[in-house]
Design an enzyme around this catalytic site. Structure first.
Site, PDB file in Angstrom:
ATOM      1  N   CYS A 157      -3.234  -5.368   5.381  1.00 29.44           N
ATOM      2  CA  CYS A 157      -2.906  -3.945   5.268  1.00 29.44           C
ATOM      3  C   CYS A 157      -2.544  -3.396   6.650  1.00 29.44           C
ATOM      4  O   CYS A 157      -3.241  -3.664   7.632  1.00 29.44           O
ATOM      5  CB  CYS A 157      -4.108  -3.190   4.704  1.00 29.44           C
ATOM      6  SG  CYS A 157      -3.863  -1.400   4.659  1.00 29.44           S
ATOM      7  N   GLU A 187     -13.093  -8.225   6.925  1.00 26.32           N
ATOM      8  CA  GLU A 187     -12.238  -7.388   7.761  1.00 26.32           C
ATOM      9  C   GLU A 187     -12.810  -7.250   9.170  1.00 26.32           C
ATOM     10  O   GLU A 187     -12.077  -7.338  10.161  1.00 26.32           O
ATOM     11  CB  GLU A 187     -12.066  -5.997   7.132  1.00 26.32           C
ATOM     12  CG  GLU A 187     -11.108  -5.127   7.936  1.00 26.32           C
ATOM     13  CD  GLU A 187     -11.078  -3.681   7.468  1.00 26.32           C
ATOM     14  OE1 GLU A 187     -11.006  -2.799   8.348  1.00 26.32           O
ATOM     15  OE2 GLU A 187     -11.131  -3.431   6.245  1.00 26.32           O
ATOM     16  N   THR A 250     -12.044  -0.323   8.069  1.00 22.91           N
ATOM     17  CA  THR A 250     -11.307   0.802   7.477  1.00 22.91           C
ATOM     18  C   THR A 250     -11.942   1.363   6.211  1.00 22.91           C
ATOM     19  O   THR A 250     -11.603   2.467   5.786  1.00 22.91           O
ATOM     20  CB  THR A 250      -9.853   0.390   7.151  1.00 22.91           C
ATOM     21  OG1 THR A 250      -9.878  -0.740   6.260  1.00 22.91           O
ATOM     22  CG2 THR A 250      -9.085   0.043   8.411  1.00 22.91           C
ATOM     23  N   CYS A 288      -8.703   4.849   7.455  1.00 20.97           N
ATOM     24  CA  CYS A 288      -7.636   4.633   6.476  1.00 20.97           C
ATOM     25  C   CYS A 288      -7.446   5.870   5.594  1.00 20.97           C
ATOM     26  O   CYS A 288      -8.412   6.419   5.066  1.00 20.97           O
ATOM     27  CB  CYS A 288      -8.008   3.419   5.625  1.00 20.97           C
ATOM     28  SG  CYS A 288      -7.102   3.258   4.095  1.00 20.97           S
ATOM     29  N   SER A 317     -17.220  -4.929  -2.565  1.00 21.97           N
ATOM     30  CA  SER A 317     -16.215  -3.986  -2.070  1.00 21.97           C
ATOM     31  C   SER A 317     -16.889  -2.874  -1.282  1.00 21.97           C
ATOM     32  O   SER A 317     -17.622  -2.056  -1.837  1.00 21.97           O
ATOM     33  CB  SER A 317     -15.430  -3.393  -3.254  1.00 21.97           C
ATOM     34  OG  SER A 317     -14.714  -2.234  -2.854  1.00 21.97           O
ATOM     35  N   ASN A 319     -15.584  -0.186   0.235  1.00 21.52           N
ATOM     36  CA  ASN A 319     -15.172   1.192  -0.062  1.00 21.52           C
ATOM     37  C   ASN A 319     -15.784   1.678  -1.375  1.00 21.52           C
ATOM     38  O   ASN A 319     -16.118   2.860  -1.517  1.00 21.52           O
ATOM     39  CB  ASN A 319     -13.646   1.324  -0.047  1.00 21.52           C
ATOM     40  CG  ASN A 319     -12.970   0.758  -1.279  1.00 21.52           C
ATOM     41  OD1 ASN A 319     -12.822   1.436  -2.289  1.00 21.52           O
ATOM     42  ND2 ASN A 319     -12.555  -0.501  -1.222  1.00 21.52           N
ATOM     43  N   SER A 379      -9.652  -1.337  -4.833  1.00 19.86           N
ATOM     44  CA  SER A 379      -9.230  -2.650  -5.327  1.00 19.86           C
ATOM     45  C   SER A 379      -9.303  -2.756  -6.847  1.00 19.86           C
ATOM     46  O   SER A 379      -9.158  -3.849  -7.395  1.00 19.86           O
ATOM     47  CB  SER A 379     -10.109  -3.746  -4.710  1.00 19.86           C
ATOM     48  OG  SER A 379     -10.010  -3.739  -3.311  1.00 19.86           O
TER      49      SER A 379
END
EC number: 1.17.7.4
Length: 398
Positions: A157, A187, A250, A288, A317, A319, A379
């Site tokens: 990304c 990440e 992010t 982000c 995940s 986020n 996602s």
């Protein structure tokens, strides 16, 4: 090593691809069929509300697939289309969603195995095609693939790449990168590989500990034990916290990243004063947009009178977990599930409470009329959201 020069050299290689292969329209048709939802589109058009029988659904105004995720998945589909008979691998899950990763397995995309916490690249041969996922890959992984003569398809990304550029600026000026993130998240592993000296802080509590050390000193052995696995090799808190730059994973909670940045700013200002401050602190906005939009929509949603909240997304995940945090902080009964398969049989749900293992809750949907808040991580395809809503409606309106 000069990671910037390596990255530039890699990107100029004929084996490196960061754009699609010209199959965009065909791929988007397939993704629309597999991942989009008529019901979710109907709810969007009805001011994010759906009323059926005893159930009112309130959908967050920003949720689900972000642009970076959609781009990564589309590139993976295009890669299979463009290399129909080649062996294709991916260095990690393309995104943190089980249904999307399973679909890639069905397309005969191999996932590089992990043995005792280390990726095993031994099965990869010269000429194999390797996809780098949305949250990127470490410099060492890219070097291995480049040395093996692989065709590399990079779906990282651009927001993640922006963070890499920030930590490279820190490194160039001999600043330590303070990375707000989870040290073992893919990440953050990738980001730290582009940094020089770095320290990963998980939350505000850890950031306060570091800032207290900057101002007052402390027990170096205790510090290094507390941040074991979360700092660069040879890290010395007495030497390496004099000049710091702020970066982040992010997908972390935007408000916490901002608070951590301001905390370090105040700390360095207090220690060095306004004249020397700029020689000791650097900060770039690396939050982000999509993560921010989903968190803002969640903050708005939890102001509604909700009976309960359903947060949909992969359990790994980041986020999605932070969306769950927002509901938990408001004391709203909240259920984090990764798919509709977690609901049933009957009025039961298998879900993941914040920071805990999976738990089965019986009679999770109360009797009578209920208002259910629904959101999903960046996602999560709309199709999965539709399946969850349909299960809830079926239980309540049978």
């Amino acid at each position: 090593m000069d990671t910037k020069a390596f990255k530039r050299s890699l990107q100029q290689s004929e084996n490196y691809h960061r754009k699609g292969f010209g199959h965009g329209a065909e791929v988007m048709d397939a993704m629309t069929t597999e991942y989009q939802s008529g019901l979710v589109q109907e709810i969007r058009q009805n001011n994010y509300r759906l009323q059926r029988g005893e159930v009112t659904i309130h959908l967050a105004k920003a949720f689900g697939f972000c642009w970076g995720v959609e781009r990564a998945v589309a590139m993976a589909y295009e890669t299979r289309k463009h290399f129909p008979s080649d062996r294709i691998w991916i260095t990690n899950e393309i995104i943190h969603n089980p249904s999307v990763n399973e679909r890639l397995r069905e397309m005969e995309v191999g996932f590089i195995p992990v043995e005792k916490g280390e990726k095993d690249f031994s099965a990869i041969s010269t000429g194999d095609v390797v996809i780098l996922p949305a949250f990127g890959a470490s410099v060492s992984e890219m070097q291995i693939l480049n040395d093996k003569g692989c065709t590399i398809v990079d779906t990282t990304c651009p927001w993640v790449s922006k963070v890499w550029n920030s930590v490279e600026k820190h490194k160039k000026r001999d600043y330590t990168s303070i990375i707000h993130g989870k040290y073992n998240h893919e990440e953050t592993i990738a980001t730290s590989s582009f940094a020089g000296t770095y320290l990963v802080v998980l939350n505000l509590e850890q950031a306060n500990y570091v800032c207290d050390y900057i101002l007052r000193g402390g027990d170096k052995a205790e510090f290094l034990a507390k941040f074991k696995n979360a700092h660069s090799e040879g890290f010395d808190p007495d030497r390496d916290l004099e000049r710091v730059g702020i970066a982040n994973q992010t997908t972390m909670l935007k408000s916490e990243t901002e608070e951590i940045g301001k905390l370090f700013e105040r700390t360095l200002l207090k220690k060095y004063g306004p004249i020397e401050f700029n020689e000791h602190f650097m900060s770039f906005n690396t939050i982000c947009d999509a993560t921010q939009e989903r968190q803002d929509a969640m903050f708005e949603l939890v102001e509604e009178k909700l009976s309960l909240m359903v947060v949909i997304g992969g359990y790994n995940s980041s986020n999605t977990t932070h969306l769950q945090e927002i509901a938990v902080d408001r004391s709203i009964p909240s259920y984090h599930i990764d798919s509709a398969a977690r609901i049933g049989p009957g009025n039961r749900v298998e879900h993941k409470p914040l920071g805990e293992d999976l738990l089965v809750t019986e009679n999770w949907l109360p009797e009578g009329s209920i208002v259910v808040g629904v959101t999903s991580g960046a996602s999560t395809p709309d199709k999965v959201v539709e399946e969850v809503i349909e299960r809830i409606l079926a239980i309540k309106n049978h």
